[in-house]
Design a protein around this motif. Structure first.
Motif, PDB file in Angstrom:
ATOM      1  N   GLY A  22       0.758  -1.229   0.000  1.00  0.00           N
ATOM      2  CA  GLY A  22       0.000   0.000   0.000  1.00  0.00           C
ATOM      3  C   GLY A  22       0.794   1.288   0.000  1.00  0.00           C
ATOM      4  N   VAL A  23       2.088   1.219  -0.301  1.00  0.00           N
ATOM      5  CA  VAL A  23       2.937   2.410  -0.306  1.00  0.00           C
ATOM      6  C   VAL A  23       2.958   3.031  -1.701  1.00  0.00           C
ATOM      7  CG1 VAL A  23       5.279   3.285   0.048  1.00  0.00           C
ATOM      8  CG2 VAL A  23       4.382   1.478   1.543  1.00  0.00           C
ATOM      9  N   ARG A  24       2.785   4.334  -1.780  1.00  0.00           N
ATOM     10  CA  ARG A  24       2.913   5.065  -3.042  1.00  0.00           C
ATOM     11  C   ARG A  24       4.387   5.386  -3.265  1.00  0.00           C
ATOM     12  NH1 ARG A  24      -0.412   8.208  -6.375  1.00  0.00           N
ATOM     13  NH2 ARG A  24      -2.148   7.815  -4.963  1.00  0.00           N
ATOM     14  N   LEU A  25       4.910   4.988  -4.428  1.00  0.00           N
ATOM     15  CA  LEU A  25       6.321   5.207  -4.738  1.00  0.00           C
ATOM     16  C   LEU A  25       6.515   6.476  -5.561  1.00  0.00           C
ATOM     17  CD1 LEU A  25       7.484   1.584  -5.651  1.00  0.00           C
ATOM     18  CD2 LEU A  25       7.640   2.757  -3.448  1.00  0.00           C
ATOM     19  N   ASN A  26       7.685   7.078  -5.420  1.00  0.00           N
ATOM     20  CA  ASN A  26       8.036   8.307  -6.120  1.00  0.00           C
ATOM     21  C   ASN A  26       9.184   8.042  -7.098  1.00  0.00           C
ATOM     22  OD1 ASN A  26       6.362  10.184  -4.358  1.00  0.00           O
ATOM     23  ND2 ASN A  26       7.659   9.188  -2.841  1.00  0.00           N
ATOM     24  N   PHE A  27       9.038   8.541  -8.320  1.00  0.00           N
ATOM     25  CA  PHE A  27      10.060   8.331  -9.335  1.00  0.00           C
ATOM     26  C   PHE A  27      11.228   9.302  -9.158  1.00  0.00           C
ATOM     27  CE2 PHE A  27       6.299   6.926 -12.055  1.00  0.00           C
ATOM     28  CZ  PHE A  27       6.563   5.576 -11.856  1.00  0.00           C
ATOM     29  N   ALA A  28      12.427   8.787  -9.400  1.00  0.00           N
ATOM     30  CA  ALA A  28      13.643   9.599  -9.466  1.00  0.00           C
ATOM     31  C   ALA A  28      14.306   9.343 -10.814  1.00  0.00           C
ATOM     32  CB  ALA A  28      14.585   9.258  -8.325  1.00  0.00           C
ATOM     33  N   VAL A  29      15.353  10.091 -11.094  1.00  0.00           N
ATOM     34  CA  VAL A  29      16.054   9.990 -12.381  1.00  0.00           C
ATOM     35  C   VAL A  29      16.752   8.638 -12.513  1.00  0.00           C
ATOM     36  CG1 VAL A  29      18.018  10.916 -13.678  1.00  0.00           C
ATOM     37  CG2 VAL A  29      16.365  12.465 -12.634  1.00  0.00           C
ATOM     38  N   GLY A  30      16.687   8.059 -13.713  1.00  0.00           N
ATOM     39  CA  GLY A  30      17.401   6.820 -14.008  1.00  0.00           C
ATOM     40  C   GLY A  30      18.381   7.011 -15.141  1.00  0.00           C
ATOM     41  N   SER A  31      18.963   5.906 -15.610  1.00  0.00           N
ATOM     42  CA  SER A  31      19.940   5.952 -16.700  1.00  0.00           C
ATOM     43  C   SER A  31      19.871   4.663 -17.503  1.00  0.00           C
ATOM     44  CB  SER A  31      21.353   6.139 -16.137  1.00  0.00           C
ATOM     45  OG  SER A  31      22.333   5.920 -17.133  1.00  0.00           O
ATOM     46  N   ASP A  32      19.891   4.793 -18.831  1.00  0.00           N
ATOM     47  CA  ASP A  32      19.899   3.610 -19.691  1.00  0.00           C
ATOM     48  C   ASP A  32      21.160   2.780 -19.515  1.00  0.00           C
ATOM     49  OD1 ASP A  32      17.431   3.657 -21.052  1.00  0.00           O
ATOM     50  OD2 ASP A  32      18.129   5.269 -22.361  1.00  0.00           O
ATOM     51  N   ARG A  33      22.237   3.419 -19.072  1.00  0.00           N
ATOM     52  CA  ARG A  33      23.508   2.708 -18.918  1.00  0.00           C
ATOM     53  C   ARG A  33      23.531   1.821 -17.675  1.00  0.00           C
ATOM     54  NH1 ARG A  33      27.306   6.753 -20.096  1.00  0.00           N
ATOM     55  NH2 ARG A  33      26.960   7.609 -18.018  1.00  0.00           N
ATOM     56  N   ASN A  34      22.626   2.062 -16.760  1.00  0.00           N
ATOM     57  CA  ASN A  34      22.624   1.375 -15.467  1.00  0.00           C
ATOM     58  C   ASN A  34      22.008  -0.023 -15.585  1.00  0.00           C
ATOM     59  OD1 ASN A  34      22.746   0.925 -12.657  1.00  0.00           O
ATOM     60  ND2 ASN A  34      20.751   1.902 -12.359  1.00  0.00           N
ATOM     61  N   ILE A  35      22.603  -0.871 -16.403  1.00  0.00           N
ATOM     62  CA  ILE A  35      22.055  -2.209 -16.640  1.00  0.00           C
ATOM     63  C   ILE A  35      22.539  -3.187 -15.570  1.00  0.00           C
ATOM     64  CG2 ILE A  35      21.888  -1.829 -19.128  1.00  0.00           C
ATOM     65  CD1 ILE A  35      24.344  -3.671 -19.431  1.00  0.00           C
ATOM     66  N   LYS A  36      21.762  -4.238 -15.407  1.00  0.00           N
ATOM     67  CA  LYS A  36      22.127  -5.321 -14.497  1.00  0.00           C
ATOM     68  C   LYS A  36      22.893  -6.380 -15.275  1.00  0.00           C
ATOM     69  CE  LYS A  36      20.058  -8.367 -11.013  1.00  0.00           C
ATOM     70  NZ  LYS A  36      18.769  -8.777 -10.392  1.00  0.00           N
ATOM     71  N   LEU A  37      24.043  -6.800 -14.768  1.00  0.00           N
ATOM     72  CA  LEU A  37      24.859  -7.807 -15.456  1.00  0.00           C
ATOM     73  C   LEU A  37      24.269  -9.184 -15.188  1.00  0.00           C
ATOM     74  CD1 LEU A  37      28.491  -6.510 -14.753  1.00  0.00           C
ATOM     75  CD2 LEU A  37      26.834  -5.790 -16.492  1.00  0.00           C
ATOM     76  N   THR A  38      23.522  -9.674 -16.153  1.00  0.00           N
ATOM     77  CA  THR A  38      22.818 -10.945 -16.011  1.00  0.00           C
ATOM     78  C   THR A  38      23.330 -12.001 -16.976  1.00  0.00           C
ATOM     79  OG1 THR A  38      20.826  -9.759 -15.300  1.00  0.00           O
ATOM     80  CG2 THR A  38      20.534 -12.034 -16.024  1.00  0.00           C
ATOM     81  N   THR A  39      23.673 -11.589 -18.194  1.00  0.00           N
ATOM     82  CA  THR A  39      24.089 -12.521 -19.243  1.00  0.00           C
ATOM     83  C   THR A  39      25.518 -12.238 -19.682  1.00  0.00           C
ATOM     84  OG1 THR A  39      23.376 -11.075 -21.053  1.00  0.00           O
ATOM     85  CG2 THR A  39      21.699 -12.546 -20.074  1.00  0.00           C
ATOM     86  N   PRO A  40      26.153 -13.177 -20.408  1.00  0.00           N
ATOM     87  CA  PRO A  40      27.491 -12.909 -20.955  1.00  0.00           C
ATOM     88  C   PRO A  40      27.523 -11.680 -21.854  1.00  0.00           C
ATOM     89  CG  PRO A  40      27.021 -15.260 -21.054  1.00  0.00           C
ATOM     90  CD  PRO A  40      25.740 -14.590 -20.621  1.00  0.00           C
TER      91      PRO A  40
END
Length: 239
Positions: A203-221
């Protein structure tokens, strides 16, 4: 006080490596160190906690000494799932942090983190109690037809969507109370749930902040190769 909780408790099986992906060397430096450096060098971050894969705690501490990550104050054992790992990191601060202190939760395998992203997520969390980094969604999303999964007649307007990742930031009092509530009720803690999805389910309302396309998660080779190229370019630029 602003503290970073870095989640490094996974084994990274999809990466296909013999060691956990957060400890893979890129340019003779492990992935986790790049992530730690982003918080070490940021003026708004006072201290760092790492939730670490069991058995790798001393390796992590050795890297912190080697690369002068002196903001690292706590190393906590990871849990059986991502949510258990974050919970362990949050509970470790009970009796340490004040309710209004800010906790920044971040994946240890998101090493390409711009300082501006940290700045904004802290700013929004201080003003509004929580913040999640986000980006517009630029692809079209269609819903699979329930009767024929090879077809569709519905789509979701992309203007109504945001891609959310880490870092996320929360006032400690909110974060701690909601993790207790979630694990007591069994809400928002299974599967791919993370702090943000858990908060919404509670039930918590979340607030958006700035992101970045470069901020990827290293998941695959493929992700790892992209990061190698980024790190090589950055190191050459810094020489």
């Amino acid at each position: 006080m602003n503290v970073a909780i870095i989640i490094a408790g996974g084994v990274g099986s999809r990466m296909g490596q013999e060691i956990p992906k957060q400890f893979i060397n890129v340019g003779e430096k492990p992935v986790i160190v790049y992530t730690l450096e982003a918080f070490q060098e940021h003026p708004l971050v006072d201290a760092i906690e790492v939730v670490c894969l069991a058995g790798w705690e001393q390796v992590l501490r050795a890297y912190a000494r080697q690369y002068k990550i002196d903001k690292l104050k706590w190393v906590v054992k990871g849990g059986a799932s991502g949510q258990e790992s974050i919970r362990n990191g949050v509970y470790n601060f009970e009796g340490v942090l004040a309710e209004d202190d800010i906790c920044i939760v971040h994946d240890g395998v998101r090493p390409m983190l711009d300082p501006e992203v940290i700045t904004d997520v802290v700013r929004v969390a201080k003003e509004r109690g929580n913040a999640v980094t986000s980006m517009p969604y630029n692809e079209q999303i269609f819903l699979v037809d329930k009767k024929d999964s090879a077809t569709t007649t519905q789509y979701i307007p992309r203007e109504t969507l945001r891609r959310v990742s880490t870092p996320q930031a929360y006032r400690f009092g909110l974060l701690d109370s909601k993790y207790h509530e979630a694990f007591e009720k069994g809400v928002g803690i299974d599967g791919s749930n993370y702090t943000n999805t858990m908060m919404v389910q509670l039930g918590v309302r979340l607030n958006f902040a700035v992101g970045s396309d470069r901020n990827i998660k290293l998941t695959t080779p493929e992700n790892l190769e992209f990061f190698r190229a980024w790190a090589t370019e950055r190191d050459a630029r810094d020489e």
